[in-house]
Design an enzyme around this catalytic site. Structure first.
Site, PDB file in Angstrom:
ATOM      1  N   LEU A 248       3.902   1.541  -1.112  1.00 54.84           N
ATOM      2  CA  LEU A 248       4.495   1.767  -2.387  1.00 54.84           C
ATOM      3  C   LEU A 248       3.621   2.285  -3.505  1.00 54.84           C
ATOM      4  CD1 LEU A 248       6.912  -1.528  -2.759  1.00 54.84           C
ATOM      5  CD2 LEU A 248       7.506   1.248  -2.916  1.00 54.84           C
TER       6      LEU A 248
ATOM      7  N   CYS B  50      26.304   5.824  11.140  1.00 56.13           N
ATOM      8  CA  CYS B  50      25.975   5.773  12.633  1.00 56.13           C
ATOM      9  C   CYS B  50      26.550   4.665  13.473  1.00 56.13           C
ATOM     10  CB  CYS B  50      24.505   5.614  12.918  1.00 56.13           C
ATOM     11  SG  CYS B  50      23.937   6.445  14.281  1.00 56.13           S
TER      12      CYS B  50
ATOM     13  N   GLN C 120     -13.684 -10.039  -3.125  1.00 52.14           N
ATOM     14  CA  GLN C 120     -14.896  -9.422  -2.827  1.00 52.14           C
ATOM     15  C   GLN C 120     -15.341  -9.149  -1.555  1.00 52.14           C
ATOM     16  OE1 GLN C 120     -17.561 -12.409  -4.909  1.00 52.14           O
ATOM     17  NE2 GLN C 120     -15.961 -12.736  -6.332  1.00 52.14           N
TER      18      GLN C 120
ATOM     19  N   HIS D 294      22.782   9.610   9.466  1.00 47.10           N
ATOM     20  CA  HIS D 294      22.177   8.502   8.523  1.00 47.10           C
ATOM     21  C   HIS D 294      21.666   9.089   7.092  1.00 47.10           C
ATOM     22  CE1 HIS D 294      21.265   5.456  11.415  1.00 47.10           C
ATOM     23  NE2 HIS D 294      21.161   6.279  12.427  1.00 47.10           N
TER      24      HIS D 294
ATOM     25  N   GLU E  79      21.597   7.652   4.563  1.00 47.39           N
ATOM     26  CA  GLU E  79      20.372   6.756   3.574  1.00 47.39           C
ATOM     27  C   GLU E  79      19.081   7.334   3.685  1.00 47.39           C
ATOM     28  OE1 GLU E  79      22.040   5.929   6.594  1.00 47.39           O
ATOM     29  OE2 GLU E  79      20.582   4.735   7.741  1.00 47.39           O
TER      30      GLU E  79
ATOM     31  N   LYS F  44       1.102  -1.348  -0.073  1.00 47.09           N
ATOM     32  CA  LYS F  44       0.256  -0.065   0.066  1.00 47.09           C
ATOM     33  C   LYS F  44       0.593   1.181   0.203  1.00 47.09           C
ATOM     34  CE  LYS F  44      -2.488  -0.380   3.732  1.00 47.09           C
ATOM     35  NZ  LYS F  44      -2.236  -1.729   4.644  1.00 47.09           N
TER      36      LYS F  44
ATOM     37  N   GLU G  77      -2.611   6.996   3.492  1.00 43.77           N
ATOM     38  CA  GLU G  77      -2.645   5.677   3.347  1.00 43.77           C
ATOM     39  C   GLU G  77      -3.263   5.029   4.701  1.00 43.77           C
ATOM     40  OE1 GLU G  77       1.346   4.035   3.267  1.00 43.77           O
ATOM     41  OE2 GLU G  77       0.367   2.011   4.012  1.00 43.77           O
TER      42      GLU G  77
END
Ligand code: GLN
Length: 537
Positions: A18, A381, A192, A507, A509, A16, A140
């Site tokens: 993504l 880190c 369904q 961090h 990243e 979801k 979301e």
């Protein structure tokens, strides 16, 4: 202002987050300003106190909010900057409502899930809408339809849609269409039933995003259309992507998902321009070069514990037209089997973040291997703290060098708590968190890679380099190439004369995107590429 709500059905882990992120990419590339928000029905105030085994990575924002890893997808796929307003848990909702009650805000009324809890949820959508000044807010809703704890959120978005008026909201249900091998068929019944459950609460999805292993044929699409009351073209097929999650925006575009959403929301405009995105995918599928990078960590067995690190390494690859094969190595295996067996043949080694003593000696051996064999090393880190301890022990001959996190009584505490941290006893939100400036030394590798003398990077840690040892390290040849502007906190270390030996207390990243690879990751992969030409260690 327009609002999109994404719910999930049948099972969790359908992507979801993504889907929200990829839809965000498409809408941005159609020229809209987008904000994305996650609702998490659990009662923790934030995931900061949860173990990586429970919850995967904790994703940190500029303002220090500790959030769900889906927010990482939102930031990587789009250009939106997120803050704590973009993440809401039941814990926060109840905390606010209960504080209000104590302060007498409800004027003696009985405090109830409807309207007090639902009002607080709706308020948070409005606050984000106002603060972000976005054209479209995507929300979301975490969890799966049918979960008891998700009900207040679903009720709140039902009410929200009613108040927002027709044409201003769009509901998307991400569902699973399983393939039953014995029958050789895809089955639509769970989908369904999931929609039936939504209808009970008064929600009707306008788009069905169907996750499946095999193609959805026309008949199945018609069946889902009929039972779930959506036009057949609003049944979107999303098979598992072949190469990379970054293909998802293109998959959704092929299925015209963004087109349909815009039609529901009465938004005109040209189709999304995705040329640059296609070039990213080209580099992922058929890169010119390839490198093998070892990620040596404590939580290697978990798919999601280092999510942003794996993604940033791949982005570093995109920046070099280079495919990155990631080899995940458990630090404890290095302890058992020694570094050569596990680390030989790698073009670069990365040690990401982590907490607690387990595996630390394996990490120290890893850093030593990289330093001595001149294999590019990138520490994040904990990875910087490990590099420091290793350097102290083996270059400066401080045999007892340690972090007080792992050995509180050590006499050579090269990594230790700052005084301010020593007094903290609470667990949640008490680390050094969020974006803080860092000054980079002129002439350093860090400054060269950033192409700047200042950086602003996100933190999540308690322990720091101990300045009592700074001079000793410098004399030994280590360069403190990044410091906090007051010069007190060590942010980046590097080792001149090594092809790439760099580590940061922050961090990086968290700030990398496929379309804007982080400069340190890009530099690390470039060094690994160079290493692959010299030949592995
Ligand atoms: N455990 C270390 C600290 O708290 C490192 C934290 C991390 O790697 N995120 O300082």
């Amino acid at each position: 202002m327009k609002f999109i709500f994404i719910t999930g059905g049948v099972i969790s882990s359908l992507g979801k987050g993504l889907t929200a992120a990829a839809l965000g990419t498409l809408l941005e590339n159609r020229g809209h300003k987008v904000a994305i928000q996650k609702f998490d029905p659990y009662l923790n105030v934030d995931p900061g106190t949860m173990s990586p085994y429970q919850h995967g990575e904790v994703y940190v924002l500029d303002d220090g909010a500790e959030t769900d890893l889906d927010l990482g997808h939102y930031e990587r796929f789009t250009n939106t900057k997120l803050s704590r307003l973009n993440s809401l848990t039941s814990g926060q909702v109840y905390q606010t409502v209960l504080n209000n009650e104590r302060e007498g805000v409800y004027l003696g009324k009985t405090v109830q899930v409807i309207p007090h809890v639902t009002d607080e949820i709706k308020r948070r959508i409005h606050v984000l809408a106002a603060e972000s000044r976005a054209d479209i807010v995507i929300t979301e809703v975490g969890g799966t339809t049918g979960d008891i704890e998700g009900l207040p959120f679903l009720e709140a978005i039902r009410e929200f849609a009613l108040e927002a008026g027709v044409g201003n909201t769009c509901f998307i249900h991400v569902t699973y269409v399983p393939y039953i091998k014995a029958a050789g068929e895809l089955k639509t019944k769970p989908t369904q039933q999931s929609v039936a459950k939504l209808r009970e609460i008064g929600l009707s999805p306008q788009l069905m995003v169907c996750r499946c292993e095999k193609p959805l044929d026309k008949e199945l699409r018609q069946k889902i259309s009929l039972f779930c009351s959506v036009p057949v073209e609003a049944v979107i097929e999303v098979k598992d992507v072949d190469h990379s999650i970054y293909e998802l925006p293109l998959v959704l575009q092929r299925e015209q998902a963004d087109e349909l959403v815009c039609r529901v929301l009465h938004l005109d405009g040209p189709p999304a321009k995705m040329g640059h995105w296609q070039e990213i995918i080209r580099k992922l599928i058929a890169p010119q070069f390839r490198v093998r990078i070892g990620v040596v960590g404590k939580y290697i067995g978990l798919q999601d514990a280092y999510k942003s690190v794996y993604e940033a390494l791949i982005h570093g690859g995109i920046g070099n037209d280079c495919g990155v094969e990631i080899v995940r190595i458990d630090a404890e295996e290095i302890e058992k089997e020694g570094p050569e067996k596990k680390l030989g043949g790698l073009h670069g080694i990365c040690i990401p973040g982590g907490f607690g003593e387990r595996g630390i000696e394996g990490l120290i051996k890893t850093a030593q291997f990289a330093r001595e064999n001149k294999v590019p090393y990138f520490g994040l880190c904990l990875g910087m703290q490990i590099a420091t301890i290793e350097f102290a022990r083996h270059v400066l001959k401080m045999e007892k060098a340690h972090s007080t996190e792992f050995h509180p009584e050590t006499t050579q505490a090269v990594i230790a708590l700052l005084d301010a941290q020593r007094k903290v006893t609470k667990k949640g939100g008490t680390m050094r968190l969020g974006a803080q400036p860092c000054q980079l030394q002129v002439g350093s590798l860090a400054a060269k890679l950033y192409g700047a003398f200042m950086a602003n990077e996100r933190h999540r840690h308690r322990f720091e380099f101990n300045n009592a040892f700074r001079e000793k390290f410098e004399k030994g040849g280590l360069v403190f190439s990044g410091l906090s502007p007051d010069g007190k906190l060590v942010e980046v270390i590097e080792l001149p004369g090594h092809p790439f030996y760099l580590a940061s207390q922050f961090h990086p990243e968290f700030l990398s995107k496929p379309h804007q690879p982080h400069p340190l990751f890009k530099g690390f992969i470039a060094a690994a590429l160079q290493q692959s030409r010299v030949g592995p260690a």
